[in-house]
Design a protein around this motif. Structure first.
Motif, PDB file in Angstrom:
ATOM      1  N   GLU A 185       4.091   0.605   1.777  1.00 20.59           N
ATOM      2  CA  GLU A 185       4.827   0.910   0.539  1.00 20.59           C
ATOM      3  C   GLU A 185       4.181   0.281  -0.688  1.00 20.59           C
ATOM      4  N   GLU A 186       3.567  -0.870  -0.513  1.00 18.94           N
ATOM      5  CA  GLU A 186       3.038  -1.607  -1.664  1.00 18.94           C
ATOM      6  C   GLU A 186       1.533  -1.865  -1.474  1.00 18.94           C
ATOM      7  N   PRO A 187       0.722  -0.838  -1.579  1.00 17.66           N
ATOM      8  CA  PRO A 187      -0.717  -1.031  -1.337  1.00 17.66           C
ATOM      9  C   PRO A 187      -1.372  -1.979  -2.334  1.00 17.66           C
ATOM     10  N   ARG A 188      -0.941  -1.937  -3.590  1.00 23.96           N
ATOM     11  CA  ARG A 188      -1.564  -2.812  -4.591  1.00 23.96           C
ATOM     12  C   ARG A 188      -1.142  -4.265  -4.406  1.00 23.96           C
ATOM     13  N   ALA A 189       0.111  -4.476  -4.017  1.00 22.73           N
ATOM     14  CA  ALA A 189       0.549  -5.845  -3.739  1.00 22.73           C
ATOM     15  C   ALA A 189      -0.187  -6.402  -2.518  1.00 22.73           C
ATOM     16  N   GLU A 217      -2.791   8.713   2.061  1.00 26.24           N
ATOM     17  CA  GLU A 217      -1.639   7.985   1.531  1.00 26.24           C
ATOM     18  C   GLU A 217      -0.353   8.394   2.258  1.00 26.24           C
ATOM     19  N   GLY A 218       0.486   7.386   2.538  1.00 28.38           N
ATOM     20  CA  GLY A 218       1.833   7.650   3.012  1.00 28.38           C
ATOM     21  C   GLY A 218       2.009   7.852   4.504  1.00 28.38           C
ATOM     22  N   GLU A 223       1.954   7.844  12.916  1.00 31.38           N
ATOM     23  CA  GLU A 223       1.012   8.844  12.406  1.00 31.38           C
ATOM     24  C   GLU A 223      -0.399   8.251  12.272  1.00 31.38           C
ATOM     25  N   ARG A 224      -0.480   6.980  11.919  1.00 33.83           N
ATOM     26  CA  ARG A 224      -1.791   6.343  11.813  1.00 33.83           C
ATOM     27  C   ARG A 224      -2.451   6.237  13.187  1.00 33.83           C
ATOM     28  N   ILE A 225      -1.656   5.936  14.200  1.00 35.37           N
ATOM     29  CA  ILE A 225      -2.208   5.840  15.553  1.00 35.37           C
ATOM     30  C   ILE A 225      -2.779   7.187  15.998  1.00 35.37           C
ATOM     31  N   GLU A 226      -2.021   8.269  15.766  1.00 32.09           N
ATOM     32  CA  GLU A 226      -2.492   9.600  16.139  1.00 32.09           C
ATOM     33  C   GLU A 226      -3.703  10.009  15.301  1.00 32.09           C
ATOM     34  N   PRO A 406      -6.893   1.605  -4.795  1.00 32.18           N
ATOM     35  CA  PRO A 406      -6.842   2.501  -3.635  1.00 32.18           C
ATOM     36  C   PRO A 406      -7.463   3.859  -3.959  1.00 32.18           C
ATOM     37  N   ASP A 407      -8.250   4.358  -3.040  1.00 27.69           N
ATOM     38  CA  ASP A 407      -8.897   5.664  -3.202  1.00 27.69           C
ATOM     39  C   ASP A 407      -8.728   6.424  -1.896  1.00 27.69           C
ATOM     40  N   TRP A 408      -7.509   6.871  -1.654  1.00 28.80           N
ATOM     41  CA  TRP A 408      -7.189   7.477  -0.374  1.00 28.80           C
ATOM     42  C   TRP A 408      -7.962   8.781  -0.167  1.00 28.80           C
ATOM     43  N   PRO A 409      -8.306   9.089   1.079  1.00 28.37           N
ATOM     44  CA  PRO A 409      -8.920  10.392   1.364  1.00 28.37           C
ATOM     45  C   PRO A 409      -7.898  11.507   1.167  1.00 28.37           C
ATOM     46  N   PRO A 410      -8.336  12.770   1.117  1.00 27.39           N
ATOM     47  CA  PRO A 410      -7.392  13.880   0.917  1.00 27.39           C
ATOM     48  C   PRO A 410      -6.387  13.955   2.065  1.00 27.39           C
ATOM     49  N   PRO A 411      -5.296  14.714   1.875  1.00 29.66           N
ATOM     50  CA  PRO A 411      -4.255  14.782   2.911  1.00 29.66           C
ATOM     51  C   PRO A 411      -4.755  15.214   4.282  1.00 29.66           C
TER      52      PRO A 411
END
Length: 616
Positions: A185-189, A217-218, A223-226, A406-411
């Motif tokens: 929830e708080e990537p910058r923190a 992002e999100g 979901e991260r494991i998969e 943060p520079d997240w990859p595309p969805p």
């Protein structure tokens, strides 16, 4: 070794002579591969060959202009490059001077006057006397040790006492940035916490994936494991594909370069130690080869193994390390681009920042013809990975990554291969990215595509007609000219004239250059002309005296602050010793893996916070 030059010999014969005081000299003969032998590797070979347990110095034999024999000190990879290039015909003659003590220092027997003063105690009997003599000997050893430590010159700069560090981010702290479903929830923190104190080593394989922007992002925890399971399967498929295909010339070129580099990357670590068939060395080879094959516009360049190694050591898993490496290269691939624009911008911004924070040192470097800061090339390319001991480098890297937005990859996720695999438009892209390549790219040597323009320009400016021919390397033009040629005989002249350096086919110990160097590249001209913001150039206290945080260092402003900090920590020693370009470069080469990470991070963080405060 892949150093300043590409050597035509596959092996160099070495004849080493060891001198140890009045003892009879000893001789050893062996051969080394100049493409993969570094200075540290050579010292290790010599130590084993002569069974040395003492410190020793190495020098190599050269013949001067008067035909006299002399020995030059061998102190770094630069010196070894010069020795391989000009002093190995028919063999490289080395002189080993043993200077240290083999075992712990043995004191002499106590003086007679001391023994007499201790007679009452010695009457206690032989056992007690022996015990007393042992105590005396032990005390003398401790005293001598204290004196030696007090008198021993320190290589690293003196530092103020370190304040206690904040506790690194641990599992409890990291979970505070997640919601109940595991979403960050708080990537910058989270990044601010890592920037302040780093990450607990046991948690790095979790947190680093977020710092490197592996995940879209999100994503929730499950979901991260998969997501990682799918990426790992994709990596295995990509690796199997190139392993099964026939050995094309392009694949052979890639694997040859990668193999040479991985066999000398971080081999001092237990993780990579032992024989060359170490499974972790093979895993690093697989990661880099898979990346090069599936990213032909980038391919493989020297230095990438240093970037991938910490990821493999930390993740302890080959597919995961590859995914993290792809995420890291999303940001750094331009550092290895053929035009050198990204590295040129970093050099320009580092020069601007040093002029802002330390104008006296900046002026000194200009006077020493070192204002281009090319001796910082390794720092900028590898993001200072080699400047600290390995564990300290991991701490520095995670703090550096945490400083970035943060520079997240595309969805649809991180891409593990280029969208359309096609041959690179750059001719003969698969060449080792040596320091010479870096100098040429930074200082304006054209690519093969414009070598005809080089010939036309040389003909126009000198009235002479050069002959141009190309080999299979994009930066190894062979230029022959019937006109008188200027001879470069030392490293300083070589670096100053790097844009015009050429390697003649039949020269053994000379480097020939055009008599009239080409104009510098736009990036280099910008550095020489001063900062790009015009009238503010003379106002070093201006709040806008540096580029904005989104542009400084190509978006990596904290890297520039780290480099400025390192330079400032060495500036007093450099200026007091009046080091010239060569001495300065050798001094910094000797400081590899020896910097104090706590001191550097503390000072760099302070610079960075002040810099950000100027921009509100």
């Amino acid at each position: 070794m892949a150093g300043l030059f590409d050597y035509s010999k596959e092996a160099v014969r070495v004849k080493a002579k060891k001198c140890d005081g009045d003892a009879e000299p000893e001789w050893r003969k062996f051969s080394v591969d100049p493409q993969i032998t570094t200075y540290d590797v050579l010292r290790s070979i010599l130590a084993k060959a002569f069974e040395l347990r003492r410190d020793f110095s190495v020098s190599y034999r050269v013949i001067d202009d008067l035909g006299q024999e002399t020995f030059l000190p061998l102190l770094s990879d630069w010196d070894l490059d010069a020795a391989f290039l000009g002093a190995c015909d028919p063999c490289l003659n080395l002189l080993i001077d043993v200077t240290g003590a083999e075992e712990a220092w043995e004191p002499e027997e106590p003086p007679v006057s001391v023994i007499k003063s201790l007679k009452p105690l010695l009457r206690l009997g032989k056992p007690k006397a022996a015990q007393l003599q042992g105590l005396f000997k032990s005390q003398m050893e401790r005293t001598l040790g204290m004196v030696q430590r007090a008198l021993k010159p320190e290589e690293a700069p003196d530092y103020d006492p370190e304040p206690p560090e904040e506790a690194p981010v641990d599992d409890v702290c990291f979970r505070s940035f997640l919601d109940p479903l595991g979403t960050l929830e708080e990537p910058r923190a989270m990044r601010a916490a890592v920037f302040a104190s780093g990450v607990e080593p046991s948690l790095r394989k979790v947190v680093w994936k977020h710092l490197l922007n592996v995940y879209p992002e999100g994503l929730k925890g499950k979901e991260r494991i998969e997501y990682m399971r799918q990426r790992q399967q994709q990596y295995n498929a990509l690796k199997d594909e190139w392993m099964k295909q026939a050995e094309t010339p392009e694949l052979v070129a890639i694997t040859t370069m990668v193999r040479k580099d991985v066999l000398r990357t971080d081999r001092h670590l237990v993780f990579y130690a032992g024989n060359d068939d170490n499974k972790n060395v093979a895993a690093l080879f697989n990661v880099l080869t898979t990346y090069a094959v599936n990213h032909p516009s980038v391919s493989y360049c020297q230095g990438m193994s240093d970037l991938a190694s910490p990821l493999l050591v930390t993740m302890q898993d080959e597919p995961t390390a590859y995914v993290c490496f792809c995420a890291l290269m999303r940001r750094l691939h331009n550092n290895f681009s053929f035009d050198g624009a990204a590295m040129g911008l970093k050099f320009q911004h580092l020069s601007i920042a040093l002029r802002h924070y330390d104008p006296d040192f900046y002026l000194y470097l200009q006077q020493q013809q070192a204002g281009d800061l090319l001796f910082c090339y390794r720092w900028l390319l590898l993001e200072l990975k080699r400047e600290f001991a390995f564990e300290d480098a991991l701490r520095m890297l995670e703090v550096l990554w945490a400083s970035l937005e943060p520079d997240w990859p595309p969805p649809d996720g991180l891409q593990l291969q280029e969208a359309a695999l096609r041959p690179s438009t750059a001719p003969s892209r698969h060449t080792a990215y040596t320091r010479l390549c870096a100098l040429r790219r930074q200082r304006g040597l054209p690519s093969n595509k414009s070598l005809d323009e080089l010939g036309q320009r040389a003909q126009l400016t000198t009235g002479r007609r050069p002959f141009l021919s190309l080999d299979d390397s994009d930066l190894e033009a062979v230029v022959e000219c019937t006109s008188p040629r200027k001879v470069v005989r030392n490293l300083k002249e070589f670096q100053a004239l790097a844009p015009t350096v050429v390697e003649p086919k039949n020269a053994k110990d000379e480097i020939f250059v055009w008599e009239n160097p080409l104009p510098p590249s736009p990036a280099q001209q910008a550095v020489e002309d001063g900062p790009w913001w015009g009238d503010q150039a003379n106002d070093l206290s201006s709040p806008k005296a540096l580029p904005s945080p989104t542009s400084l260092g190509g978006g990596s402003a904290f890297l520039i602050m780290l480099c400025v900090t390192l330079l400032r920590q060495h500036r007093d020693r450099i200026m007091s010793a009046r080091m010239d370009y060569n001495e300065l470069a050798m001094h910094l080469d000797r400081m590899v893996r020896r910097h104090n990470v706590r001191s550097v991070l503390r000072e760099a963080r302070a610079l960075y916070r002040d810099y950000l405060a100027q921009y509100g």
